[in-house]
Write a protein that holds these residues in place. Structure first.
Motif, PDB file in Angstrom:
ATOM      1  N   GLU A   1      -7.199   5.236  12.057  1.00 21.98           N
ATOM      2  CA  GLU A   1      -7.333   3.790  12.192  1.00 21.98           C
ATOM      3  C   GLU A   1      -6.126   3.063  11.612  1.00 21.98           C
ATOM      4  O   GLU A   1      -5.570   2.143  12.231  1.00 21.98           O
ATOM      5  CB  GLU A   1      -8.617   3.306  11.499  1.00 21.98           C
ATOM      6  CG  GLU A   1      -9.904   3.810  12.112  1.00 21.98           C
ATOM      7  CD  GLU A   1     -10.271   5.212  11.646  1.00 21.98           C
ATOM      8  OE1 GLU A   1      -9.504   5.806  10.853  1.00 21.98           O
ATOM      9  OE2 GLU A   1     -11.326   5.711  12.079  1.00 21.98           O
ATOM     10  N   LEU A   2      -5.693   3.481  10.421  1.00 22.45           N
ATOM     11  CA  LEU A   2      -4.522   2.863   9.798  1.00 22.45           C
ATOM     12  C   LEU A   2      -3.270   3.139  10.621  1.00 22.45           C
ATOM     13  O   LEU A   2      -2.428   2.249  10.826  1.00 22.45           O
ATOM     14  CB  LEU A   2      -4.350   3.392   8.372  1.00 22.45           C
ATOM     15  CG  LEU A   2      -3.150   2.867   7.583  1.00 22.45           C
ATOM     16  CD1 LEU A   2      -3.167   1.349   7.492  1.00 22.45           C
ATOM     17  CD2 LEU A   2      -3.133   3.484   6.182  1.00 22.45           C
ATOM     18  N   GLU A   3      -3.131   4.375  11.106  1.00 19.32           N
ATOM     19  CA  GLU A   3      -1.962   4.716  11.915  1.00 19.32           C
ATOM     20  C   GLU A   3      -1.899   3.882  13.188  1.00 19.32           C
ATOM     21  O   GLU A   3      -0.830   3.402  13.585  1.00 19.32           O
ATOM     22  CB  GLU A   3      -1.980   6.213  12.255  1.00 19.32           C
ATOM     23  CG  GLU A   3      -1.738   7.114  11.054  1.00 19.32           C
ATOM     24  CD  GLU A   3      -1.826   8.593  11.407  1.00 19.32           C
ATOM     25  OE1 GLU A   3      -1.582   8.932  12.578  1.00 19.32           O
ATOM     26  OE2 GLU A   3      -2.149   9.400  10.517  1.00 19.32           O
ATOM     27  N   GLU A   4      -3.056   3.696  13.834  1.00 12.14           N
ATOM     28  CA  GLU A   4      -3.085   2.898  15.064  1.00 12.14           C
ATOM     29  C   GLU A   4      -2.734   1.442  14.775  1.00 12.14           C
ATOM     30  O   GLU A   4      -2.021   0.789  15.566  1.00 12.14           O
ATOM     31  CB  GLU A   4      -4.467   2.996  15.710  1.00 12.14           C
ATOM     32  CG  GLU A   4      -4.747   4.353  16.339  1.00 12.14           C
ATOM     33  CD  GLU A   4      -6.184   4.486  16.811  1.00 12.14           C
ATOM     34  OE1 GLU A   4      -6.928   3.486  16.726  1.00 12.14           O
ATOM     35  OE2 GLU A   4      -6.558   5.578  17.273  1.00 12.14           O
TER      36      GLU A   4
ATOM     37  N   ASP B   1       4.184  -1.970  15.473  1.00  3.24           N
ATOM     38  CA  ASP B   1       5.505  -1.349  15.565  1.00  3.24           C
ATOM     39  C   ASP B   1       6.154  -1.195  14.192  1.00  3.24           C
ATOM     40  O   ASP B   1       7.369  -1.307  14.035  1.00  3.24           O
ATOM     41  CB  ASP B   1       6.423  -2.167  16.490  1.00  3.24           C
ATOM     42  CG  ASP B   1       7.602  -1.326  17.002  1.00  3.24           C
ATOM     43  OD1 ASP B   1       7.457  -0.087  17.094  1.00  3.24           O
ATOM     44  OD2 ASP B   1       8.669  -1.909  17.292  1.00  3.24           O
ATOM     45  N   ASP B   2       5.304  -0.948  13.180  1.00  2.00           N
ATOM     46  CA  ASP B   2       5.780  -0.763  11.803  1.00  2.00           C
ATOM     47  C   ASP B   2       6.054   0.721  11.582  1.00  2.00           C
ATOM     48  O   ASP B   2       5.281   1.446  10.962  1.00  2.00           O
ATOM     49  CB  ASP B   2       4.728  -1.273  10.819  1.00  2.00           C
ATOM     50  CG  ASP B   2       5.268  -1.403   9.401  1.00  2.00           C
ATOM     51  OD1 ASP B   2       6.294  -0.770   9.093  1.00  2.00           O
ATOM     52  OD2 ASP B   2       4.646  -2.125   8.595  1.00  2.00           O
ATOM     53  N   THR B   3       7.172   1.181  12.106  1.00  2.00           N
ATOM     54  CA  THR B   3       7.482   2.616  12.102  1.00  2.00           C
ATOM     55  C   THR B   3       7.721   3.154  10.703  1.00  2.00           C
ATOM     56  O   THR B   3       7.412   4.314  10.417  1.00  2.00           O
ATOM     57  CB  THR B   3       8.710   2.902  12.980  1.00  2.00           C
ATOM     58  OG1 THR B   3       9.811   2.086  12.529  1.00  2.00           O
ATOM     59  CG2 THR B   3       8.422   2.581  14.444  1.00  2.00           C
ATOM     60  N   GLU B   4       8.269   2.305   9.817  1.00  2.00           N
ATOM     61  CA  GLU B   4       8.557   2.782   8.456  1.00  2.00           C
ATOM     62  C   GLU B   4       7.272   3.115   7.708  1.00  2.00           C
ATOM     63  O   GLU B   4       7.132   4.205   7.141  1.00  2.00           O
ATOM     64  CB  GLU B   4       9.350   1.727   7.685  1.00  2.00           C
ATOM     65  CG  GLU B   4       9.698   2.169   6.264  1.00  2.00           C
ATOM     66  CD  GLU B   4      10.500   1.121   5.508  1.00  2.00           C
ATOM     67  OE1 GLU B   4      10.720   1.316   4.299  1.00  2.00           O
ATOM     68  OE2 GLU B   4      10.895   0.097   6.122  1.00  2.00           O
ATOM     69  N   ARG B   5       6.319   2.201   7.717  1.00  2.00           N
ATOM     70  CA  ARG B   5       5.063   2.460   7.010  1.00  2.00           C
ATOM     71  C   ARG B   5       4.233   3.521   7.729  1.00  2.00           C
ATOM     72  O   ARG B   5       3.502   4.279   7.077  1.00  2.00           O
ATOM     73  CB  ARG B   5       4.273   1.169   6.844  1.00  2.00           C
ATOM     74  CG  ARG B   5       4.890   0.223   5.813  1.00  2.00           C
ATOM     75  CD  ARG B   5       3.988  -0.971   5.540  1.00  2.00           C
ATOM     76  NE  ARG B   5       4.523  -1.803   4.470  1.00  2.00           N
ATOM     77  CZ  ARG B   5       5.411  -2.775   4.646  1.00  2.00           C
ATOM     78  NH1 ARG B   5       5.854  -3.031   5.872  1.00  2.00           N
ATOM     79  NH2 ARG B   5       5.849  -3.493   3.626  1.00  2.00           N
ATOM     80  N   LEU B   6       4.338   3.596   9.041  1.00  2.00           N
ATOM     81  CA  LEU B   6       3.632   4.634   9.782  1.00  2.00           C
ATOM     82  C   LEU B   6       4.114   6.014   9.350  1.00  2.00           C
ATOM     83  O   LEU B   6       3.310   6.932   9.138  1.00  2.00           O
ATOM     84  CB  LEU B   6       3.839   4.443  11.285  1.00  2.00           C
ATOM     85  CG  LEU B   6       3.161   5.458  12.208  1.00  2.00           C
ATOM     86  CD1 LEU B   6       1.657   5.456  11.994  1.00  2.00           C
ATOM     87  CD2 LEU B   6       3.511   5.163  13.669  1.00  2.00           C
ATOM     88  N   ALA B   7       5.416   6.158   9.192  1.00  2.00           N
ATOM     89  CA  ALA B   7       5.971   7.437   8.729  1.00  2.00           C
ATOM     90  C   ALA B   7       5.502   7.765   7.325  1.00  2.00           C
ATOM     91  O   ALA B   7       5.204   8.919   7.000  1.00  2.00           O
ATOM     92  CB  ALA B   7       7.496   7.391   8.781  1.00  2.00           C
TER      93      ALA B   7
ATOM     94  N   SER C   1       0.038  13.874   5.181  1.00  2.00           N
ATOM     95  CA  SER C   1      -0.795  14.777   5.981  1.00  2.00           C
ATOM     96  C   SER C   1       0.017  15.858   6.674  1.00  2.00           C
ATOM     97  O   SER C   1      -0.544  16.843   7.160  1.00  2.00           O
ATOM     98  CB  SER C   1      -1.591  13.987   7.027  1.00  2.00           C
ATOM     99  OG  SER C   1      -0.722  13.336   7.945  1.00  2.00           O
ATOM    100  N   GLU C   2       1.330  15.686   6.711  1.00  2.00           N
ATOM    101  CA  GLU C   2       2.196  16.645   7.395  1.00  2.00           C
ATOM    102  C   GLU C   2       2.992  17.526   6.436  1.00  2.00           C
ATOM    103  O   GLU C   2       3.752  18.394   6.859  1.00  2.00           O
ATOM    104  CB  GLU C   2       3.164  15.889   8.324  1.00  2.00           C
ATOM    105  CG  GLU C   2       2.449  15.133   9.449  1.00  2.00           C
ATOM    106  CD  GLU C   2       3.377  14.222  10.232  1.00  2.00           C
ATOM    107  OE1 GLU C   2       4.534  14.028   9.777  1.00  2.00           O
ATOM    108  OE2 GLU C   2       2.957  13.707  11.288  1.00  2.00           O
TER     109      GLU C   2
END
Length: 304
Positions: free
Chosen positions: A80-83, A89-95, A101-102
């Motif tokens: 949910e947070l990732e979506e 389009d907040d790629t920095e916080r998404l990463a 988790s990765e």
């Protein structure tokens, strides 16, 4: 030196005990695991996992207890947070969200009764099997520029047996830790451990070299821990089991060596050291130092 069969077994697994109650940080830890307290913007335990992964250990077992669910959630996906971040389009916080988790393949086992560090390590026996493994304690953060764990794994590869990390402290501090008696090897940063005392009475420590929260253990430690009675504090102490390994022959998985560490260690085990760690990390962050350092100087100068 240990037999080549034992010494040649690669260290691939890391065990991180995280079942403590965190009583020194109450009331903050009433509902939040101590391991999840942030060091700037990442929980302390993430730095520990990152250290294990940097040393080539991407199979991580967390030994947890009740009320530690948020640790599992942190190292899991949050769709949910990732979506929501992707939609912005907040790629920095998404990463940043995906990073934890990765990092590694993380497994969990519950300790149940808090019977000490030795018992927590014993809870990892089924997962680890007959392989050597690393133990990383969350109270100690090692600077990512200092490759302590990598060096310990190298020493295990060379000598077999188990390896502890040793750091020299002032004599008045020794009684807070496990202390080691050592003898030299042919290498400046490697010693043979000849005796271990958990939290020695002041003035009786075998040396000023203390055990800090990094270990590389031979699987023989599990058999020893099963026979180790409660020691200091009524708990099963890993230090007591390591002392037994000191006295065992190499072909039984015995022998303990120490890596003398002169690098940067940050303590998060009590409130004062935790605050020091926060300040140190913030002052070394490129995105924060430009503002926090001048502010800190000004604030300290303003104190009466």
């Amino acid at each position: 030196m240990a037999d080549t069969t034992a010494a040649d077994k690669d260290v691939t697994k890391a065990v991180i005990p995280a079942a403590g109650l965190g009583t020194r940080f109450l009331p903050a830890t009433k509902a939040t695991p101590k391991e999840m307290l942030p060091v700037v913007d990442k929980p302390a335990i993430q730095y520990v996992v990152e250290e294990a992964v940097a040393a080539g250990l991407d199979d991580v077992l967390m030994v947890t207890g009740r009320s530690k669910r948020s640790i599992e959630d942190h190292f899991d996906r949050n769709y949910e947070l990732e979506e929501a971040l992707a939609a912005k389009d907040d790629t920095e916080r998404l990463a940043q969200v995906r990073e934890s988790s990765e990092l590694a393949t993380v497994h969990y086992v519950r300790q149940g009764d808090p019977k000490g560090l030795g018992h927590a390590v014993l809870c990892a026996a089924q997962h680890v099997g007959h392989e050597p493994f690393a133990v990383l304690l969350g109270d100690d953060l090692i600077d990512s520029r200092d490759k302590l764990l990598t060096r310990m794994i190298e020493v295990r590869k060379q000598y077999g047996g188990s390896v502890v990390a040793l750091m020299e402290v002032d004599p008045e501090q020794v009684s807070q830790y496990g202390s080691a008696a050592v003898s030299p090897t042919g290498e400046d940063d490697v010693v043979t451990v000849t005796d271990l005392v958990e939290k020695p009475v002041p003035g009786s420590a075998p040396s000023n070299w203390i055990l800090i929260g990094r270990y590389v253990c031979d699987a023989a430690v599990f058999g020893v821990l099963r026979e180790t009675p409660p020691g200091r504090g009524g708990e099963i102490q890993l230090t007591d089991a390591l002392l037994t390994l000191v006295k065992m022959s190499p072909d039984q998985g015995g022998g303990v060596h120490g890596v003398l560490f002169h690098g940067r260690r940050y303590d998060t085990g009590n409130k004062l050291d935790y605050l020091r760690t926060l300040v140190q990390f913030a002052c070394e962050r490129s995105d924060l130092a430009e503002e926090i350092v001048p502010w800190l100087r000004k604030y300290v100068d303003s104190l009466p």
